[in-house]
Design a protein around this motif. Structure first.
Motif, PDB file in Angstrom:
ATOM      1  N   MET A   1      -4.921   7.094   1.446  1.00 40.90           N
ATOM      2  CA  MET A   1      -4.707   7.004   0.002  1.00 40.90           C
ATOM      3  C   MET A   1      -4.824   8.383  -0.628  1.00 40.90           C
ATOM      4  SD  MET A   1      -6.774   3.468  -0.777  1.00 40.90           S
ATOM      5  CE  MET A   1      -6.673   3.651  -2.549  1.00 40.90           C
ATOM      6  N   TRP A   2      -5.805   9.170  -0.199  1.00 37.64           N
ATOM      7  CA  TRP A   2      -5.989  10.528  -0.715  1.00 37.64           C
ATOM      8  C   TRP A   2      -4.808  11.413  -0.321  1.00 37.64           C
ATOM      9  CZ3 TRP A   2      -6.823  14.941   2.399  1.00 37.64           C
ATOM     10  CH2 TRP A   2      -7.103  16.114   1.684  1.00 37.64           C
ATOM     11  N   LEU A   3      -4.413  11.357   0.946  1.00 41.85           N
ATOM     12  CA  LEU A   3      -3.338  12.210   1.446  1.00 41.85           C
ATOM     13  C   LEU A   3      -2.015  11.933   0.736  1.00 41.85           C
ATOM     14  CD1 LEU A   3      -2.552  14.372   3.555  1.00 41.85           C
ATOM     15  CD2 LEU A   3      -1.996  12.493   5.110  1.00 41.85           C
ATOM     16  N   PHE A   4      -1.722  10.665   0.496  1.00 44.90           N
ATOM     17  CA  PHE A   4      -0.445  10.285  -0.092  1.00 44.90           C
ATOM     18  C   PHE A   4      -0.521  10.001  -1.592  1.00 44.90           C
ATOM     19  CE2 PHE A   4       0.150   8.752   4.421  1.00 44.90           C
ATOM     20  CZ  PHE A   4       0.953   9.820   4.786  1.00 44.90           C
ATOM     21  N   ASN A   5      -1.654  10.350  -2.199  1.00 45.66           N
ATOM     22  CA  ASN A   5      -1.848  10.169  -3.644  1.00 45.66           C
ATOM     23  C   ASN A   5      -1.607   8.724  -4.081  1.00 45.66           C
ATOM     24  OD1 ASN A   5      -2.424  12.954  -4.121  1.00 45.66           O
ATOM     25  ND2 ASN A   5      -0.238  13.362  -3.967  1.00 45.66           N
ATOM     26  N   GLN A   6      -2.179   7.805  -3.348  1.00 48.03           N
ATOM     27  CA  GLN A   6      -2.067   6.386  -3.692  1.00 48.03           C
ATOM     28  C   GLN A   6      -3.380   5.935  -4.307  1.00 48.03           C
ATOM     29  OE1 GLN A   6      -1.083   5.065   0.245  1.00 48.03           O
ATOM     30  NE2 GLN A   6       1.104   5.161  -0.140  1.00 48.03           N
ATOM     31  N   HIS A   7      -3.292   5.035  -5.292  1.00 53.42           N
ATOM     32  CA  HIS A   7      -4.480   4.647  -6.043  1.00 53.42           C
ATOM     33  C   HIS A   7      -4.915   3.200  -5.838  1.00 53.42           C
ATOM     34  CE1 HIS A   7      -4.354   8.544  -7.914  1.00 53.42           C
ATOM     35  NE2 HIS A   7      -3.092   8.364  -8.170  1.00 53.42           N
ATOM     36  N   ALA A   8      -4.255   2.507  -4.922  1.00 50.05           N
ATOM     37  CA  ALA A   8      -4.638   1.124  -4.653  1.00 50.05           C
ATOM     38  C   ALA A   8      -4.518   0.846  -3.154  1.00 50.05           C
ATOM     39  CB  ALA A   8      -3.756   0.151  -5.425  1.00 50.05           C
ATOM     40  N   VAL A   9      -5.492   0.149  -2.633  1.00 51.54           N
ATOM     41  CA  VAL A   9      -5.487  -0.212  -1.220  1.00 51.54           C
ATOM     42  C   VAL A   9      -4.244  -1.028  -0.882  1.00 51.54           C
ATOM     43  CG1 VAL A   9      -6.706  -1.556   0.544  1.00 51.54           C
ATOM     44  CG2 VAL A   9      -7.996  -0.081  -1.005  1.00 51.54           C
ATOM     45  N   SER A  10      -3.869  -1.924  -1.768  1.00 55.05           N
ATOM     46  CA  SER A  10      -2.692  -2.769  -1.515  1.00 55.05           C
ATOM     47  C   SER A  10      -1.429  -1.936  -1.359  1.00 55.05           C
ATOM     48  CB  SER A  10      -2.526  -3.796  -2.633  1.00 55.05           C
ATOM     49  OG  SER A  10      -2.343  -3.151  -3.873  1.00 55.05           O
ATOM     50  N   VAL A  11      -1.311  -0.861  -2.133  1.00 57.88           N
ATOM     51  CA  VAL A  11      -0.150   0.032  -2.036  1.00 57.88           C
ATOM     52  C   VAL A  11      -0.159   0.745  -0.688  1.00 57.88           C
ATOM     53  CG1 VAL A  11       0.925   2.110  -2.996  1.00 57.88           C
ATOM     54  CG2 VAL A  11       0.026   0.348  -4.524  1.00 57.88           C
ATOM     55  N   ALA A  12      -1.330   1.201  -0.277  1.00 53.41           N
ATOM     56  CA  ALA A  12      -1.449   1.896   1.009  1.00 53.41           C
ATOM     57  C   ALA A  12      -1.092   0.982   2.170  1.00 53.41           C
ATOM     58  CB  ALA A  12      -2.862   2.459   1.176  1.00 53.41           C
ATOM     59  N   PHE A  13      -1.566  -0.252   2.131  1.00 47.81           N
ATOM     60  CA  PHE A  13      -1.241  -1.195   3.207  1.00 47.81           C
ATOM     61  C   PHE A  13       0.250  -1.522   3.222  1.00 47.81           C
ATOM     62  CE2 PHE A  13      -5.830  -2.730   3.419  1.00 47.81           C
ATOM     63  CZ  PHE A  13      -6.055  -2.113   4.636  1.00 47.81           C
ATOM     64  N   LYS A  14       0.839  -1.664   2.056  1.00 47.81           N
ATOM     65  CA  LYS A  14       2.279  -1.933   2.000  1.00 47.81           C
ATOM     66  C   LYS A  14       3.048  -0.735   2.559  1.00 47.81           C
ATOM     67  CE  LYS A  14       5.966  -3.456  -1.000  1.00 47.81           C
ATOM     68  NZ  LYS A  14       6.376  -3.914  -2.307  1.00 47.81           N
TER      69      LYS A  14
END
Length: 176
Positions: free
Chosen positions: A145-158
């Motif tokens: 999430m940090w590396l890809f600038n994602q702010h939600a776990v659900s987004v990272a899993f998707k």
């Protein structure tokens, strides 16, 4: 066309690498290998210059994100940049100009087609491939999430094409 997916099969990754090796496409092999081992965005990869990689063991991205380079990548870098000036782009077309995203996209789609691989693989799969294999090894979604600038776990899993319910995770050994 649909959404790209990560290359989850290590055998398929080796198949792609072997295709590039046998075709003597070392620059393409470096681009693919660098992307799937660092998670770097294609734009950042294509903007790399010789001075950014020569003699380096880490690549530094924005906000001081450092990405380690393994021995395979270091060897490929030395082959690709040999004899090039420091201000030259690492990834160049036959005229010596910076390689463009469209060319890379169609080239990789052609490779996948020739190898009979999933048509949902694209250059967007490269970052997802890194993320998927990193997650499978370390189960560290917060780093991704940090590396890809994602702010939600659900987004990272998707992003990595993993369906995981965090509520079902069992933490063995937590007894206070």
């Amino acid at each position: 066309m649909g959404t790209s997916i990560p290359i989850k099969s290590v055998e398929e990754i080796y198949l792609i690498k072997e295709f590039y090796k046998k075709s003597n496409r070392i620059q393409d092999l470096l681009l693919f290998t660098l992307a799937i081992n660092t998670g770097m965005d294609l734009r950042d990869l294509l903007n790399l210059k010789v001075k950014d990689v020569k003699g380096k063991y880490y690549l530094i991205l924005e906000k001081q994100k450092s990405l380690p380079l393994n021995d395979e990548i270091l060897g490929l870098i030395s082959l690709v940049i040999e004899g090039l000036p420091m201000d030259s782009y690492v990834f160049r077309n036959s005229r010596g100009k910076k390689l463009d995203r469209t060319t890379v996209f169609y080239s990789f789609k052609t490779v996948c087609s020739e190898l009979g691989l999933n048509d949902k693989y694209s250059v967007s799969s490269w970052r997802k491939t890194f993320a998927y294999h990193y997650y499978e090894k370390y189960k560290d979604i917060s780093y991704l999430m940090w590396l890809f600038n994602q702010h939600a776990v659900s987004v990272a899993f998707k992003f990595i094409d993993v369906q995981e319910n965090m509520n079902l995770r069992y933490r063995e050994g937590v007894t206070l």
